[in-house]
Design a protein around this motif. Structure first.
Motif, short mmCIF file in Angstrom:
data_model
loop_
_atom_site.label_atom_id
_atom_site.label_comp_id
_atom_site.label_asym_id
_atom_site.label_seq_id
_atom_site.Cartn_x
_atom_site.Cartn_y
_atom_site.Cartn_z
N UNK B 115 0.82 -1.22 0.00
CA UNK B 115 0.00 0.00 0.00
C UNK B 115 0.84 1.26 0.00
N UNK B 116 1.97 1.24 0.72
CA UNK B 116 2.81 2.43 0.76
C UNK B 116 3.39 2.75 -0.59
N UNK B 117 3.85 1.72 -1.28
CA UNK B 117 4.42 1.92 -2.60
C UNK B 117 3.35 2.38 -3.56
N UNK B 119 0.81 4.06 -2.84
CA UNK B 119 0.54 5.45 -2.52
C UNK B 119 1.58 6.36 -3.16
N UNK B 120 2.85 5.93 -3.04
CA UNK B 120 3.90 6.78 -3.59
C UNK B 120 3.78 6.92 -5.09
N UNK B 121 3.23 5.90 -5.74
CA UNK B 121 3.07 5.99 -7.18
C UNK B 121 1.95 6.94 -7.56
N UNK B 122 0.96 7.01 -6.71
CA UNK B 122 -0.23 7.75 -7.08
C UNK B 122 -0.03 9.24 -6.96
N UNK B 123 -0.50 9.99 -7.94
CA UNK B 123 -0.43 11.44 -7.80
C UNK B 123 -1.83 12.01 -7.85
N UNK B 124 -2.76 11.23 -7.32
CA UNK B 124 -4.13 11.71 -7.29
C UNK B 124 -4.85 11.54 -8.59
#
Lengths: 300, 277
Positions: B115-117, B119-124
């Motif tokens: 999930x953390x990774x 999240x880091x990939x996502x830019x909204x």
């Protein structure tokens, strides 16, 4: 017997060298593996070497991640240009860490400059054209989200929560389009590694009723949140203290990996589903699946 | 031997008041979490020698279509299950001492996105960018790419490298200048776009050259190498590339009106050098 510093330094140099080779070859997935390896090796080191390895690993992992992200933007993504643009930062961190000279101040300065360069490569065309730097907004949003975390931290005992992920999601997307000052970059990094630890805790400490057992959350997560909140209350942020926290988070994360390797998705709560599956029945289901698959692999 | 039906009947008997939906929901929920374990536990047919596997393939050609299909399906399933086992049981692979394993020297990756990774990939953005294969444990694998034991599996395909661009050290420093960064980035995107249509292998190198006798004189060189056997074809591609690049620089001038002169200077200083050997 060589002294431990030279032993550690040799390991770190070689780990970093391998990561740099994979960077040069644009094999960023391998680079990510090797950056993880540097952080894993850090747990076997002591003193200054551990600090150098931690910072080098964190940085190189970030680079690998960002490069992979750029590559996924499409077939025409300017991955070579992005890699060339961040290469000087990779070289600086690698050389300093290899020599054992990387200080907290230097690290965050380089990370700040690097972040400003790399984030733009990860933007969609519309974002590149529409957005300009607005670090003050990022600061404002980050402060709000930290306050939100403070108020909502009891949610961390509910296994369904994605609180830290959600906060990171918001902060990172804002940072990408608006930029961020060094203080926010520090906060972001600490939260990122805290989230990784919390993922393990949520995975291993979830009860049948869907709650996360409190002990580890209370001893390992909440105190870090308090420390982060205390850090950001001062401006500028204390980089030495921040780096101490980062180092302990990284080591803790790698220790969790030794315990559990990669966590899989947490099993769903039976209370949520309203139907009980006793342990024996679960075993039977697993066996039934195994048998069925085996049947299909037998020669007829 | 316990079947899935037996297990389901047991669940129903233990939860007589529960609706069909709740029961299926609970079972599906458990299935999702247990499939990995089931696959780890499965015992697969032993690996055959290359000769036997080849014989089986030739024999299968004599079968009627339905039987041939079923043999093919079975082998594909075994192949996939071996692959999944290797992913789920990383340590088992380290203990595997077959000769095929020893020869392998790629990299193995986690196929789970934490999930953390994620999240880091996502830019909204509304769509997920990618399911990358990054996990916290990736460094603990020996460096092997997608290991699959023969003879059920073919060797992993070497990634075709149809585009390669490097920046010579003489030019890298220029990338800290925002305008040069913009030009370089756009140039790479356009080059990739162009080369995509050709199905050829391309190598580019951007460098800055100077003259020791004329310190103020500089030029930028885009060195091009393409795997086209025909000399005439290479010349034609050279011309086409030149047009594409000059057009790009004209577009950039319009998009950045305050930098028109600098972009024009760059265009005048840019030389395309095709490897005609």
């Amino acid at each position: 017997m060589p002294d431990s510093d030279s032993v550690f330094n040799k390991t770190l140099s070689q780990d970093i060298h391998a990561a740099k080779i994979s960077f040069e070859k644009e094999d960023f997935h391998l680079m990510n593996i090797l950056a993880n390896r540097i952080m894993s090796d850090a747990q076997f080191m002591t003193g200054g070497s551990r600090r150098q390895a931690t910072l080098a690993g964190v940085f190189l992992r970030d680079v690998a991640f960002e490069m992979i992200r750029v590559a996924t933007l499409g077939k025409t993504a300017p991955i070579a240009t992005a890699a060339a643009a961040v290469k000087p930062f990779v070289n600086t961190i690698s050389e300093s860490a290899t020599k054992g000279h990387l200080t907290a101040q230097q690290y965050w300065q380089v990370y700040d400059d690097y972040s400003d360069v790399v984030r733009k490569y990860g933007l969609a065309e519309a974002e590149q054209k529409a957005y300009s730097e607005n670090k003050q907004f990022t600061r404002s949003a980050a402060r709000h989200l930290l306050d939100f975390l403070r108020k909502e931290q009891d949610l961390l005992f509910d296994a369904r929560n994605l609180l830290l992920e959600g906060i990171l999601n918001e902060t990172i997307r804002i940072y990408r389009v608006h930029g961020a000052s060094r203080d926010e970059l520090v906060t972001l990094t600490l939260l990122t590694y805290l989230e990784r630890i919390y993922s393990y805790i949520r995975y291993t400490q979830t009860s049948q009723d869907g709650t996360v057992k409190p002990d580890r959350v209370q001893s390992e997560v909440l105190p870090i949140i308090e420390k982060i909140l205390a850090l950001v209350s001062k401006s500028p942020i204390d980089f030495e203290e921040s780096t101490d926290i980062l180092e302990s988070l990284v080591i803790s994360w790698r220790e969790y990996y030794v315990r559990y390797m990669e966590p899989v998705a947490a099993p769903s709560s039976t209370a949520e589903r309203g139907v009980e599956l006793p342990t024996e029945t679960k075993k039977k289901i697993t066996e039934a699946i195994t048998r069925e698959l085996e049947k299909d692999t037998k020669t007829r | 031997m316990v079947t899935m039906l037996d297990a389901l009947r047991e669940v129903v008997s233990l939860n007589p008041q529960a609706s069909q939906e709740k029961i299926s929901s609970a079972v599906i929920g458990y299935l999702e979490s247990t499939v990995a374990e089931a696959i780890r536990n499965i015992s697969l047919p032993p690996q055959e020698s290359l000769v036997k596997a080849a014989l089986e393939r030739y024999r299968a050609r004599r079968y009627k279509a339905p039987r041939r299909r079923s043999v093919g399906t079975r082998n594909a399933l075994v192949e996939e299950l071996y692959g999944l086992k290797s992913t789920l049981n990383g340590h088992d692979y380290l203990a595997n001492t077959s000769e095929e394993m020893k020869k392998w020297n790629g990299g193995a990756f986690s196929d789970r996105l934490t999930p953390g990774l994620e999240t880091r990939l996502s830019s909204g953005k509304s769509t997920m960018l990618v399911q990358t294969q990054l996990g916290p444990g990736t460094e603990n694998r020996s460096l092997r790419k997608q290991q699959k034991p023969s003879p059920y599996f073919s060797l992993p395909e070497v990634q075709d490298r149809s585009f390669h661009l490097i920046y010579h050290d003489s030019f890298v420093g220029r990338l800290s200048n925002p305008l040069f960064e913009t030009i370089s980035r756009a140039l790479e995107e356009r080059l990739r776009e162009f080369t995509e249509t050709t199905e050829l292998d391309w190598d580019f190198k951007i460098s800055e050259e100077s003259d020791i006798e004329l310190p103020g004189w500089k030029r930028f060189v885009l060195k091009i190498s393409v795997a086209a056997s025909d000399f005439e074809q290479r010349l034609k591609l050279w011309d086409e590339l030149d047009v594409v690049i000059r057009q790009l620089l004209t577009e950039l001038s319009k998009e950045h009106p305050t930098d028109t002169e600098k972009i024009s200077d760059f265009s005048r200083s840019l030389f395309l050098r095709m490897d005609t050997a």
